[in-house]
Scaffold this motif. Structure first.
Motif, PDB file in Angstrom:
ATOM      1  N   LEU B   3      57.457  56.588 -10.051  1.00  0.00           N
ATOM      2  CA  LEU B   3      58.755  55.916  -9.956  1.00  0.00           C
ATOM      3  C   LEU B   3      59.616  56.799  -9.073  1.00  0.00           C
ATOM      4  O   LEU B   3      59.722  57.995  -9.317  1.00  0.00           O
ATOM      5  CB  LEU B   3      59.385  55.840 -11.358  1.00  0.00           C
ATOM      6  CG  LEU B   3      60.764  55.213 -11.473  1.00  0.00           C
ATOM      7  CD1 LEU B   3      60.640  53.690 -11.515  1.00  0.00           C
ATOM      8  CD2 LEU B   3      61.458  55.694 -12.742  1.00  0.00           C
ATOM      9  N   PHE B  37      56.819  46.869  -1.366  1.00  0.00           N
ATOM     10  CA  PHE B  37      57.594  47.117  -2.587  1.00  0.00           C
ATOM     11  C   PHE B  37      57.207  48.464  -3.189  1.00  0.00           C
ATOM     12  O   PHE B  37      56.083  48.928  -3.004  1.00  0.00           O
ATOM     13  CB  PHE B  37      57.318  46.015  -3.616  1.00  0.00           C
ATOM     14  CG  PHE B  37      57.968  44.702  -3.281  1.00  0.00           C
ATOM     15  CD1 PHE B  37      59.225  44.397  -3.795  1.00  0.00           C
ATOM     16  CD2 PHE B  37      57.324  43.781  -2.453  1.00  0.00           C
ATOM     17  CE1 PHE B  37      59.829  43.189  -3.488  1.00  0.00           C
ATOM     18  CE2 PHE B  37      57.933  42.568  -2.134  1.00  0.00           C
ATOM     19  CZ  PHE B  37      59.188  42.266  -2.655  1.00  0.00           C
ATOM     20  N   LEU B  38      58.132  49.065  -3.906  1.00  0.00           N
ATOM     21  CA  LEU B  38      57.794  50.272  -4.671  1.00  0.00           C
ATOM     22  C   LEU B  38      58.614  50.337  -5.955  1.00  0.00           C
ATOM     23  O   LEU B  38      59.624  49.650  -6.093  1.00  0.00           O
ATOM     24  CB  LEU B  38      57.989  51.543  -3.839  1.00  0.00           C
ATOM     25  CG  LEU B  38      59.411  52.006  -3.522  1.00  0.00           C
ATOM     26  CD1 LEU B  38      59.389  53.476  -3.113  1.00  0.00           C
ATOM     27  CD2 LEU B  38      59.994  51.171  -2.410  1.00  0.00           C
ATOM     28  N   ASN B  39      58.118  51.151  -6.929  1.00  0.00           N
ATOM     29  CA  ASN B  39      58.831  51.327  -8.198  1.00  0.00           C
ATOM     30  C   ASN B  39      59.991  52.290  -8.016  1.00  0.00           C
ATOM     31  O   ASN B  39      59.821  53.383  -7.482  1.00  0.00           O
ATOM     32  CB  ASN B  39      57.893  51.907  -9.266  1.00  0.00           C
ATOM     33  CG  ASN B  39      56.803  50.934  -9.658  1.00  0.00           C
ATOM     34  OD1 ASN B  39      57.042  49.731  -9.753  1.00  0.00           O
ATOM     35  ND2 ASN B  39      55.604  51.449  -9.863  1.00  0.00           N
ATOM     36  N   GLY B  48      63.243  49.463 -11.876  1.00  0.00           N
ATOM     37  CA  GLY B  48      62.768  48.182 -11.368  1.00  0.00           C
ATOM     38  C   GLY B  48      61.967  48.413 -10.106  1.00  0.00           C
ATOM     39  O   GLY B  48      61.212  49.380 -10.021  1.00  0.00           O
ATOM     40  N   ARG B  49      62.175  47.553  -9.125  1.00  0.00           N
ATOM     41  CA  ARG B  49      61.447  47.767  -7.887  1.00  0.00           C
ATOM     42  C   ARG B  49      62.385  47.592  -6.702  1.00  0.00           C
ATOM     43  O   ARG B  49      63.542  47.189  -6.856  1.00  0.00           O
ATOM     44  CB  ARG B  49      60.256  46.817  -7.781  1.00  0.00           C
ATOM     45  CG  ARG B  49      60.643  45.362  -7.748  1.00  0.00           C
ATOM     46  CD  ARG B  49      59.415  44.502  -7.496  1.00  0.00           C
ATOM     47  NE  ARG B  49      59.822  43.175  -7.079  1.00  0.00           N
ATOM     48  CZ  ARG B  49      59.001  42.254  -6.579  1.00  0.00           C
ATOM     49  NH1 ARG B  49      57.709  42.526  -6.434  1.00  0.00           N
ATOM     50  NH2 ARG B  49      59.447  41.074  -6.207  1.00  0.00           N
ATOM     51  N   LYS B  51      62.388  46.681  -2.215  1.00  0.00           N
ATOM     52  CA  LYS B  51      61.646  46.239  -1.033  1.00  0.00           C
ATOM     53  C   LYS B  51      62.197  46.982   0.182  1.00  0.00           C
ATOM     54  O   LYS B  51      63.415  47.033   0.382  1.00  0.00           O
ATOM     55  CB  LYS B  51      61.836  44.730  -0.835  1.00  0.00           C
ATOM     56  CG  LYS B  51      61.016  44.167   0.311  1.00  0.00           C
ATOM     57  CD  LYS B  51      61.260  42.663   0.453  1.00  0.00           C
ATOM     58  CE  LYS B  51      60.424  42.088   1.589  1.00  0.00           C
ATOM     59  NZ  LYS B  51      60.611  40.629   1.700  1.00  0.00           N
ATOM     60  N   LYS B 138      57.959  57.749 -15.425  1.00  0.00           N
ATOM     61  CA  LYS B 138      58.728  56.510 -15.294  1.00  0.00           C
ATOM     62  C   LYS B 138      59.874  56.454 -16.298  1.00  0.00           C
ATOM     63  O   LYS B 138      59.853  55.670 -17.258  1.00  0.00           O
ATOM     64  CB  LYS B 138      57.842  55.268 -15.460  1.00  0.00           C
ATOM     65  CG  LYS B 138      56.902  55.013 -14.293  1.00  0.00           C
ATOM     66  CD  LYS B 138      56.202  53.681 -14.520  1.00  0.00           C
ATOM     67  CE  LYS B 138      55.799  53.016 -13.231  1.00  0.00           C
ATOM     68  NZ  LYS B 138      55.199  51.697 -13.461  1.00  0.00           N
TER      69      LYS B 138
END
Lengths: 236, 236
Positions: B3, B37-39, B48-49, B51, B138
């Protein structure tokens, strides 16, 4: 070091001859001198204490009073995806310190090929880390470490025999069941690489009787997960 | 990193600007590009994520979809004798990864004076390790780390207030009682230095309501004992 571990060939007639790293630790770190006592054990033997009867720059002679049994081993075999070299050394120490006596280091899709080339996988390097762990924890019994560079033949041909009648579990973040606690049965515990076993590998392990368990919602590094798992699985 | 944690001041109108170490991780390690996308999480906020909407050599713009609550914190305050600098960094990571939110680093007779001089105790260095732990596990909530360089006034003037109505325990090899398991109460956990608290210090802690517990016959390094203790004390 809470216990100095001696190789059998350094002991004769209950007297140990100590040199090199161990002599240095004795004089430089522990600052011991003739007449002092220290905690000692024989690798794969018993523990106790010893009295320094002679000390020179090259060697110490220590008169031994051994006979105390080392602490009970954990009834577990660990199947561990080969960690990166730096982490490998610490994990070997941790595993030895916590009383694990059987470890298989295996390949997995997320194990980098280069990890298998590290000099830390040489038998003498593995033994060095295991001894550091035993000396920390006060134990004498060297764990057996097995290397398996091919995942599929290991799981298909060998793992069923290793599992036997033990409780076989995979530590896998996101599994439905939590890690069981205070087991009194034999356990086979599979731990994936950073990033986890890939689905195919998990499927293969499930197919030979493994069950997935989690340690909560957090994703832990392997070196943190290992003591956390061992500590939950068995009574203190 | 599972994360990526962002500071509030890098976020504006749900768009984050990322540079430096995090940009490097994004492009070099995760090998992400525009549209991926990534965490993500906001420090002390939600997760969340995101973009990637724009990517240059100096900066990435990431459009955020946050709102997921971080995992529950462990109901514990840790009182830890200051470990040696190298170990300190790993322990801070571990503690943050496992969900501890309150840590007091204290002095003890067996803490070497030089340990208090390490640059790893600078606020920005502590925060760096905590963030690495949170990014691994996370989580978004930064633990509070307090430094107390004097043992006696800390115990006499401050510790009773910290303990409050919590279950107060010292992890001490050789204690009579084993570590309790799956507690649902608030806990205050004291952990000594390598070599342990000296008897005077143990007495002082007992006098303000602490109880000694052990983790078995083996003596573990602090960095192994911490995850082992946390894992037994609370449900997975």
């Amino acid at each position: 070091m809470n216990l100095m571990l001696l190789k059998s060939d350094s002991i004769e007639n209950n007297v140990a001859k100590v040199s090199g790293r161990q002599l240095e630790h004795l004089t430089q770190v522990q600052r011991l001198t003739e007449g002092d006592f220290l905690n000692l054990g024989e690798i794969n033997g018993t523990m106790g204490r010893g009295k320094i009867t002679m000390l020179t720059d090259e060697q110490a002679s220590i008169s031994l009073e051994l006979g105390v049994q080392p602490p009970r081993a954990l009834p577990i075999t660990i199947i561990l995806a080969l960690p990166r070299p730096k982490m490998l050394r610490r994990i070997l120490q941790t595993i030895a310190a916590m009383g694990v006596k059987n470890i298989y280091l295996i390949n997995s899709s997320r194990v980098e090929k280069s990890f298998w080339q590290t000099p830390f996988l040489r038998p003498e390097s593995i033994e060095e880390q295991l001894i550091l762990g035993l000396e920390q924890a006060k134990d004498t019994i060297l764990p057996s470490v097995h290397l398996r560079k091919l995942f599929k033949p290991f799981v298909e041909d060998e793992l069923t025999g290793i599992v036997g009648k033990s409780r076989a579990i995979i530590a896998h973040p996101g599994a439905e069941k939590p890690c069981p606690i205070n087991l009194d049965s034999q356990v086979t515990l599979a731990i994936g690489p950073e990033g986890g076993f890939i689905p195919y590998e998990v499927e293969k392990l499930l197919s030979v009787g493994f069950d997935s368990i989690h340690l909560g919602p957090r994703i832990l590094r392997v070196e943190t997960a290992v003591p956390a798992l061992l500590s939950r699985l068995f009574p203190a």
